[in-house]
Design a protein around this motif. Structure first.
Motif, PDB file in Angstrom:
ATOM      1  N   UNK A  61       0.831  -1.218   0.000  1.00 19.94           N
ATOM      2  CA  UNK A  61       0.000   0.000   0.000  1.00 19.94           C
ATOM      3  C   UNK A  61       0.860   1.259   0.000  1.00 19.94           C
ATOM      4  N   UNK A  63       3.524   1.669  -1.441  1.00 18.41           N
ATOM      5  CA  UNK A  63       4.132   1.837  -2.766  1.00 18.41           C
ATOM      6  C   UNK A  63       3.145   1.427  -3.856  1.00 18.41           C
ATOM      7  N   UNK A  64       1.872   1.660  -3.583  1.00 24.02           N
ATOM      8  CA  UNK A  64       0.820   1.135  -4.451  1.00 24.02           C
ATOM      9  C   UNK A  64       0.951   1.630  -5.894  1.00 24.02           C
ATOM     10  N   UNK A  65       1.287   2.910  -6.066  1.00 23.74           N
ATOM     11  CA  UNK A  65       1.426   3.443  -7.424  1.00 23.74           C
ATOM     12  C   UNK A  65       2.470   2.669  -8.223  1.00 23.74           C
ATOM     13  N   UNK A  66       3.605   2.385  -7.577  1.00 20.18           N
ATOM     14  CA  UNK A  66       4.690   1.704  -8.290  1.00 20.18           C
ATOM     15  C   UNK A  66       4.335   0.249  -8.595  1.00 20.18           C
ATOM     16  N   UNK A  67       3.686  -0.406  -7.614  1.00 25.03           N
ATOM     17  CA  UNK A  67       3.312  -1.803  -7.859  1.00 25.03           C
ATOM     18  C   UNK A  67       2.218  -1.908  -8.913  1.00 25.03           C
TER      19      UNK A  67
ATOM     20  N   UNK B   8      -3.664   6.887 -10.493  1.00 25.41           N
ATOM     21  CA  UNK B   8      -2.273   6.871 -10.019  1.00 25.41           C
ATOM     22  C   UNK B   8      -1.908   8.191  -9.332  1.00 25.41           C
ATOM     23  N   UNK B  11      -3.457   8.208  -5.883  1.00 24.34           N
ATOM     24  CA  UNK B  11      -2.689   7.323  -4.996  1.00 24.34           C
ATOM     25  C   UNK B  11      -1.405   8.024  -4.551  1.00 24.34           C
ATOM     26  N   UNK B  24      11.988   4.922  -3.052  1.00 23.80           N
ATOM     27  CA  UNK B  24      10.852   3.986  -3.141  1.00 23.80           C
ATOM     28  C   UNK B  24      11.022   3.061  -4.336  1.00 23.80           C
TER      29      UNK B  24
END
Lengths: 478, 223
Positions: A61, A63-67, B8, B11, B24
């Motif tokens: 969660x 790093x949700x955007x990246x995943x 996105x 988020x 990150x």
């Protein structure tokens, strides 16, 4: 589906007075709790795995955007399609569009709460496409025009006699004299009736328990095998999943699987865990020709970064409702929307608004069992309290409750005045109970005394009793 | 703005990450590459013989049946005997798996072997597993040109052949084998983890075998 959460109190009253429902709810109380406990006792590492599962989802969660980007890239690389949907309406339209391009007249469905959330079945029907639910419980409630009353046992509110009556009503091409008394016979009939539906469907729609960023796979966890037949036989497979279903790797799936089935049904593993990655490949003798994923937000992103973010760890096992005294008493329909029980009490106000779902976080005794069994260690009672605070801040609770709390707060902030008022009020109330120890009715408290007695206070206040106790123990010490 | 970018962006804004974007990204790449294992229960961590014994015990607990044979050549006979014992027609559906194809099926004269995916009318399907998981009695099936997924679900009886040497202690070990076989980040189209025969508890929470998938799962362990 119609949202009846604002009428929660009426719903609950009806549920309590429904003898069929009360009989069926006995199965929840009797079955789930013991089975889970046995499964937990059989795995010494269970609590360590819960910690690990929580870490995995927290990391995903954060790093949700990246995943999500990594997952999307993988799905595309395997020949699948990813569709992004901000709202339920967007998701419905995307699915309809896929069905229309496939020339679909009938679709089969694996069990999926997310398609309940977006109201997909009614929408497809209204657009001339017939949705066929294939999970036994979902099939039964579709025949009845109902919605699931439990997230993993959708027909848990029904007894076998009711299912028999529905099968006799709908399967009217079969001999009326056939024996349908036992669940075995009912299951056998559903299996025979549904088998051709898988072959007739042009599109198969499932949800997902996990989306795996490492590989671009969607994962479903089932016991019946209907979800698999739904996704391998039609020429198009559509996965509808919300964005928080992402986990980083296959190893993470393996970890969470160990707490999922144990918490849900008390199994060590569900019968079928299926990882699907893209469409049929060259040389494959079966499998769908097209593979689509609809990634739905529908309010999740607004929970991120708030005190409700932890709710996005939920893996929909149902343990919280299986252990909830309120759910045990009233079942799932009373909650008035898709998600019942403690997880529903937290999630519903987030997704449909606290003005509509505000009653649900109040339907709790704060006994804490839900949090104690949650495999993802979600602080459900704390979040229900947060909703109560928000409801109060926005002035959504009834006026007598607000004024009552205001009055209490006035005294509570002035300890001398509080003690004075209590020392006058308590002996008066005590005297008026005429030694019965309880009131059958009280002015301004009809809502309470309608269902139970109000205990009468002892003749002295807590502070008075404490001082006496203190004096006695000092004497003893001297 | 596309729905994708809108989601996105929301988020990203909601997360207000403490770590820098570059940091990150590094963490996420590292996690995706290393795929750390986490907590592996002690239960399945056994020497080979005991591991296979545990696999059999666990599978039986969840209503699978088990037969152990000494070598691959014994499988066709074991299949014939299973059919006879269950009073089933002498006919099986099978994919083109090389390990199955190498077995002496012709010696079972009464047995008809139909090849290709299941059409839904097969009483019995035979598949070869990629591996097994001792911890839970699970068999792991991969799809591919030689391994139709329909055979895992449509027949009434599913017979799965698994090599004893492919029985791992835990699921993570089997997934690691998949990574090695297909390449990191790659998968067969379908990977089925199957733990016992199909079942449902949807009517009054009473568990009944044979919901929509096979009513019976019979495992033949080779070696």
């Amino acid at each position: 589906m119609e949202i009846t959460s604002p009428r929660f109190k009426d719903n609950a009253a009806h549920a309590l007075a429904d003898p069929q429902l009360q009989k069926a709810l006995g199965n929840v109380r009797a079955g789930f709790i013991d089975k889970r406990q046995k499964a937990v006792d059989g795995l010494p590492e269970f609590d360590l795995l819960r910690d690990r599962a929580r870490e995995i989802k927290d990391h995903a969660l954060a790093n949700l955007d990246l995943y999500l980007e990594a997952y999307e890239a993988k799905v595309k690389a395997t020949g699948g399609h990813v569709h992004w949907a901000e709202t339920a309406e967007d998701a419905r339209n995307i699915v309809l569009d896929i069905c229309r391009r496939a020339g679909a007249r009938a679709v089969t469905k694996g069990k999926s709460m997310i398609t309940e959330e977006i109201g997909l079945n009614d929408f497809l029907s209204a657009n001339g496409i017939k949705p066929v639910e294939t999970d036994l419980g979902e099939y039964i409630i579709q025949l009845r025009g109902e919605h699931p009353s439990h997230i993993i046992a959708p027909a848990v509110h029904l007894n076998k006699e009711q299912v028999e009556a529905d099968f006799r009503r709908v399967h009217d091409h079969l001999a009326p004299s056939r024996d349908l008394e036992e669940p075995e016979a009912l299951l056998g009939e559903a299996r025979r009736v549904l088998r051709p539906a898988y072959f007739d469907a042009d599109v198969g729609i499932t949800g997902a328990n996990f989306l795996v960023a490492e590989t671009g796979s969607s994962v479903i966890v089932t016991n019946e095998g209907n979800g698999d037949l739904t996704q391998i036989l039609p020429k198009v497979h559509v996965v509808v999943a919300s964005i928080e279903k992402i986990v980083p790797t296959l190893s993470d799936v393996a970890q969470i699987l160990r707490v999922l089935a144990r918490s849900a049904t008390g199994q060590e593993m569900s019968v079928y865990t299926t990882l699907s990655t893209g469409p049929r490949r060259p040389g494959d003798p079966d499998g769908p020709e097209e593979y689509h994923v609809v990634l739905l937000d529908n309010g999740r992103s607004s929970m991120l970064g708030t005190e409700f973010q932890d709710m996005l760890r939920c893996i929909r096992c149902g343990a919280c409702m299986n252990h909830c005294p309120v759910y045990h008493a009233i079942g799932g329909h009373a909650y008035g929307w898709v998600y019942p029980g403690p997880m529903g009490a937290v999630l519903t106000p987030s997704l449909i608004g606290v003005d509509k779902g505000g009653h649900l976080p109040n339907a709790s005794t704060f006994c804490g069992r839900c949090e104690s069994v949650c495999p993802m260690r979600i602080p459900l009672p704390k979040m229900m309290r947060s909703w109560r605070e928000r409801e109060f801040e926005r002035g959504l609770n009834p006026a007598p409750q607000r004024y009552g709390l205001g009055l209490w707060a006035f005294f509570a902030k002035r300890p001398r005045l509080y003690r004075l008022a209590a020392s006058i009020g308590i002996p008066v109330l005590s005297a008026f109970s005429f030694g019965k120890g309880a009131f059958g009715s009280l002015p301004l408290a009809g809502g309470w005394t309608k269902h139970r007695d109000m205990p009468a206070p002892e003749s002295r206040t807590f502070m008075q009793q404490w001082r006496e106790r203190d004096a006695v123990s000092k004497q003893a010490a001297a | 703005m596309s729905a994708r970018d809108a989601i996105l962006n929301r988020v990203r804004n909601a997360l207000k990450p403490g770590a820098s974007e570059a940091e990150r990204r590094r963490l996420v790449d590292e996690r995706l590459t290393a795929a750390p294992n986490g907590v592996i229960p002690a239960r399945g961590q056994l020497p080979e013989q005991e591991r296979v014994a545990l696999f059999c015990t666990m599978a039986q607990k969840i209503a699978a049946t088990i037969e152990r044979v000494g070598k691959a050549d014994d499988v066709p006979k074991a299949v014939t005997q299973y059919l006879r014992a269950k009073n089933l027609p002498a006919s099986v559906r099978m994919g083109a798996d090389g390990r199955l194809a190498a077995m002496p099926w012709a010696k079972q004269r009464s047995l008809t072997v139909k090849s290709g995916p299941s059409d839904g009318d097969d009483e019995v399907g035979v598949s070869h597993a990629l591996g097994g998981v001792a911890e839970t009695g699970t068999v792991v099936m991969e799809s591919g040109p030689a391994n139709p997924t329909t055979i895992n679900f449509l027949p009434e009886h599913h017979i799965v052949v698994v090599d004893a040497k492919d029985v791992a202690g835990d699921l993570e070990a089997v997934l690691e084998r998949v990574r090695r076989a297909y390449g990191k980040g790659e998968m067969p189209r379908t990977l089925n983890l199957i733990s016992g025969p199909s079942r449902s508890g949807d009517i009054e929470q009473k568990i009944i075998l044979g919901a929509h998938g096979p009513r019976a799962l019979h495992l033949i362990v080779v070696g």
